[in-house]
Enzyme design. Structure first.
Site, PDB file in Angstrom:
ATOM      1  N   CYS A  73      11.001  33.984 -12.339  1.00 20.38           N
ATOM      2  CA  CYS A  73      10.982  35.391 -11.894  1.00 20.38           C
ATOM      3  C   CYS A  73       9.561  35.914 -11.633  1.00 20.38           C
ATOM      4  O   CYS A  73       9.389  36.926 -10.949  1.00 20.38           O
ATOM      5  CB  CYS A  73      11.691  36.279 -12.912  1.00 20.38           C
ATOM      6  SG  CYS A  73      13.416  35.830 -13.133  1.00 20.38           S
ATOM      7  N   HIS A 128       9.370  43.897 -11.693  1.00 16.37           N
ATOM      8  CA  HIS A 128      10.453  42.913 -11.603  1.00 16.37           C
ATOM      9  C   HIS A 128      11.742  43.609 -12.033  1.00 16.37           C
ATOM     10  O   HIS A 128      11.773  44.315 -13.031  1.00 16.37           O
ATOM     11  CB  HIS A 128      10.146  41.730 -12.511  1.00 16.37           C
ATOM     12  CG  HIS A 128      11.252  40.735 -12.585  1.00 16.37           C
ATOM     13  ND1 HIS A 128      11.907  40.283 -11.465  1.00 16.37           N
ATOM     14  CD2 HIS A 128      11.846  40.118 -13.643  1.00 16.37           C
ATOM     15  CE1 HIS A 128      12.842  39.418 -11.828  1.00 16.37           C
ATOM     16  NE2 HIS A 128      12.830  39.309 -13.143  1.00 16.37           N
ATOM     17  N   ASN A 188      19.140  41.005 -10.719  1.00 20.02           N
ATOM     18  CA  ASN A 188      17.868  40.291 -10.851  1.00 20.02           C
ATOM     19  C   ASN A 188      17.843  39.144  -9.835  1.00 20.02           C
ATOM     20  O   ASN A 188      18.561  38.165  -9.990  1.00 20.02           O
ATOM     21  CB  ASN A 188      17.747  39.767 -12.285  1.00 20.02           C
ATOM     22  CG  ASN A 188      16.454  38.996 -12.523  1.00 20.02           C
ATOM     23  OD1 ASN A 188      15.714  38.690 -11.596  1.00 20.02           O
ATOM     24  ND2 ASN A 188      16.199  38.688 -13.776  1.00 20.02           N
TER      25      ASN A 188
HETATM   26  N1  COA Z   1      30.265  41.960 -21.097  1.00 15.67           N
HETATM   27  C1  COA Z   1      30.714  42.339 -22.298  1.00 15.67           C
HETATM   28  N2  COA Z   1      30.178  41.903 -23.453  1.00 15.67           N
HETATM   29  C2  COA Z   1      29.133  41.064 -23.366  1.00 15.67           C
HETATM   30  C3  COA Z   1      28.621  40.617 -22.146  1.00 15.67           C
HETATM   31  C4  COA Z   1      29.236  41.103 -20.985  1.00 15.67           C
HETATM   32  N3  COA Z   1      28.813  40.751 -19.748  1.00 15.67           N
HETATM   33  N4  COA Z   1      27.601  39.791 -22.375  1.00 15.67           N
HETATM   34  C5  COA Z   1      27.466  39.696 -23.688  1.00 15.67           C
HETATM   35  N5  COA Z   1      28.392  40.458 -24.313  1.00 15.67           N
HETATM   36  C6  COA Z   1      28.597  40.650 -25.736  1.00 15.67           C
HETATM   37  C7  COA Z   1      28.062  39.491 -26.533  1.00 15.67           C
HETATM   38  O1  COA Z   1      29.045  38.489 -26.674  1.00 15.67           O
HETATM   39  C8  COA Z   1      27.721  40.151 -27.838  1.00 15.67           C
HETATM   40  O2  COA Z   1      28.903  40.287 -28.583  1.00 15.67           O
HETATM   41  P1  COA Z   1      28.897  40.068 -30.179  1.00 15.67           P
HETATM   42  O3  COA Z   1      27.963  41.101 -30.717  1.00 15.67           O
HETATM   43  O4  COA Z   1      30.325  40.291 -30.541  1.00 15.67           O
HETATM   44  O5  COA Z   1      28.420  38.679 -30.374  1.00 15.67           O
HETATM   45  C9  COA Z   1      27.294  41.527 -27.426  1.00 15.67           C
HETATM   46  O6  COA Z   1      27.846  41.764 -26.139  1.00 15.67           O
HETATM   47  C10 COA Z   1      25.797  41.682 -27.309  1.00 15.67           C
HETATM   48  O7  COA Z   1      25.631  43.023 -27.050  1.00 15.67           O
HETATM   49  P2  COA Z   1      24.258  43.707 -27.281  1.00 15.67           P
HETATM   50  O8  COA Z   1      23.600  43.163 -28.499  1.00 15.67           O
HETATM   51  O9  COA Z   1      24.448  45.175 -27.227  1.00 15.67           O
HETATM   52  O10 COA Z   1      23.496  43.217 -26.006  1.00 15.67           O
HETATM   53  P3  COA Z   1      22.064  43.638 -25.591  1.00 15.67           P
HETATM   54  O11 COA Z   1      21.827  45.082 -25.798  1.00 15.67           O
HETATM   55  O12 COA Z   1      21.061  42.680 -26.159  1.00 15.67           O
HETATM   56  O13 COA Z   1      22.111  43.404 -24.019  1.00 15.67           O
HETATM   57  C11 COA Z   1      21.369  41.873 -22.357  1.00 15.67           C
HETATM   58  C12 COA Z   1      22.295  42.111 -23.542  1.00 15.67           C
HETATM   59  C13 COA Z   1      21.532  40.440 -21.899  1.00 15.67           C
HETATM   60  C14 COA Z   1      21.733  42.823 -21.231  1.00 15.67           C
HETATM   61  C15 COA Z   1      19.926  42.136 -22.798  1.00 15.67           C
HETATM   62  O14 COA Z   1      19.646  41.431 -23.992  1.00 15.67           O
HETATM   63  C16 COA Z   1      18.917  41.761 -21.760  1.00 15.67           C
HETATM   64  O15 COA Z   1      18.858  42.343 -20.699  1.00 15.67           O
HETATM   65  N6  COA Z   1      18.021  40.817 -22.068  1.00 15.67           N
HETATM   66  C17 COA Z   1      16.974  40.426 -21.127  1.00 15.67           C
HETATM   67  C18 COA Z   1      17.580  39.642 -20.025  1.00 15.67           C
HETATM   68  C19 COA Z   1      16.671  39.478 -18.882  1.00 15.67           C
HETATM   69  O16 COA Z   1      16.172  40.423 -18.355  1.00 15.67           O
HETATM   70  N7  COA Z   1      16.442  38.240 -18.494  1.00 15.67           N
HETATM   71  C20 COA Z   1      15.714  37.883 -17.357  1.00 15.67           C
HETATM   72  C21 COA Z   1      14.269  38.081 -17.576  1.00 15.67           C
HETATM   73  S1  COA Z   1      13.474  37.583 -16.143  1.00 15.67           S
END
Ligand code: COA
Length: 323
Positions: A114, A250, A280
């Site tokens: 990225c 980004h 993204n």
């Molecule tokens: N729909 C519904 N539930 C989902 C899901 C989806 N698409 N994806 C994951 N979950 C669930 C998981 O299974 C987890 O459940 P559990 O707690 O029962 O195990 C839960 O949601 C996690 O939720 P939460 O902790 O609130 O997630 P989060 O606030 O950390 O958000 C991301 C998750 C991935 C959106 C976030 O961590 C993120 O954006 N990270 C950076 C990703 C990124 O930008 N990557 C590229 C960088 S270049």
């Protein structure tokens, strides 16, 4: 004496097919509400089965050349930032060079996931600074949908396909002012496609080479590293956030973008945000967002812009540009 370089044209391209959160919710156990509230994404574009990274790059490149009022024969350097090259080799840059009818100058891909576009722009800038190029085409292009596991709801909802391009030319006045790039391979396992040509080619052939991510750790790291990189760009140039007209971040997660804007005390009105419509798009995200804001008249000549990007590696960085 180092030679200055300016951005003289931009272009971008998104595949026609739009996949919105509601349709995704029929494919995996998720919802529009979950995806939008956690990431700010409503929809993403997906390349057609017979549409490849070079096809996206070509469209963006032609638009950038048109806006720069330059012909392919003016280009003496082609750099494509991509994680999703058409072929093992030749590079996507060589494929694109041939399709544009450009011959003879260097053409190569840059792989920094990225962060790829800011890495590629930095390389092109250094070529121009030292007289190795007079007019360069720099592109970020991805068919990231090809390396997603469409059964893994924690990753497949976040990414999309697209391409963005810039034409960079030697100039009498500064355009690309400074770059601040970093990498730390100690974090290689937090965001990766763990298989590849050399390690497990059979898995690649079976279409089992997928993006894996520890979302929470990546989130924390991205906020901290990108915040530092933006501050670094300001401090290196003795500027404050008041001197910056636009932040072009980004587009990974609206919450990451908001956290960085808060960290540098910048109003969201000065931040270009496309994530809701694009998701993204990895190396394409910064040039895509920049091109949109140039074309709709938000970004204007003479303005100070900061680019920032973060991705697998980890690799990240920022750049200060006078447009
Ligand atoms: N729909 C519904 N539930 C989902 C899901 C989806 N698409 N994806 C994951 N979950 C669930 C998981 O299974 C987890 O459940 P559990 O707690 O029962 O195990 C839960 O949601 C996690 O939720 P939460 O902790 O609130 O997630 P989060 O606030 O950390 O958000 C991301 C998750 C991935 C959106 C976030 O961590 C993120 O954006 N990270 C950076 C990703 C990124 O930008 N990557 C590229 C960088 S270049």
């Amino acid at each position: 004496m180092l030679i200055d370089a300016r951005i003289i044209g931009t272009g971008s391209y998104l595949p026609k097919r739009v996949l919105d959160n509601h349709e995704l919710a029929e494919m995996v156990d998720t919802s529009d509400d979950w995806i939008f509230s956690r990431s700010g994404i409503r929809q993403r574009h997906i390349a057609a089965p017979d549409e490849f990274t070079c096809d996206l790059a070509l469209q963006a490149a032609e638009r950038a050349l048109e806006s720069a009022q330059r012909n392919p024969e003016d280009i003496d350097l082609v750099i494509v930032a991509t994680t999703t090259a058409d072929q093992v080799f030749p590079s996507t840059a060589c494929l694109l060079q041939e399709r544009l009818g450009i011959r003879g100058g260097p053409a190569f891909d840059v792989q920094a996931v990225c962060a790829g576009f800011v890495y590629a722009l930095d390389v092109a800038h250094r070529y121009i600074q030292t007289g190795g190029s007079k007019c360069a085409l720099v592109i970020g292009a991805e068919t990231f949908s090809r390396i997603l596991n469409w059964k893994d709801r924690s990753t497949c909802v976040l990414f999309g396909d697209g391409a963005g391009a810039m034409v960079i030319e030697a100039s009498d006045s500064p355009g690309i002012i400074s770059s601040h790039l970093h990498a730390d391979g100690a974090y290689k396992d937090l965001l990766c496609v763990p298989t590849g040509i050399s390690t497990a080619y059979d898995q690649v052939l079976q279409r089992e080479a997928f993006t894996e991510m520890k979302g929470k750790e990546v989130f924390r790291w991205a906020v901290s590293a990108l915040g530092d990189a933006v501050v670094e760009a300001l401090e290196a140039n003795n500027l404050t956030e008041k001197d910056i007209d636009w932040l072009v971040p980004h587009q990974a997660n609206i919450r990451i973008i908001q956290a960085i804007a808060r960290r540098v005390d910048m109003s969201l009105d000065k931040v270009v945000v496309t994530i809701e419509r694009h998701g993204n798009t990895s190396a394409a995200s910064v040039p895509l967002a920049f091109d949109e804001a140039v074309r709709d008249g938000r970004i204007r000549r003479g303005q100070n812009i900061i680019f920032e990007a973060f991705g697998g590696g980890f690799a990240w960085g920022s750049m200060l540009v006078k447009y």
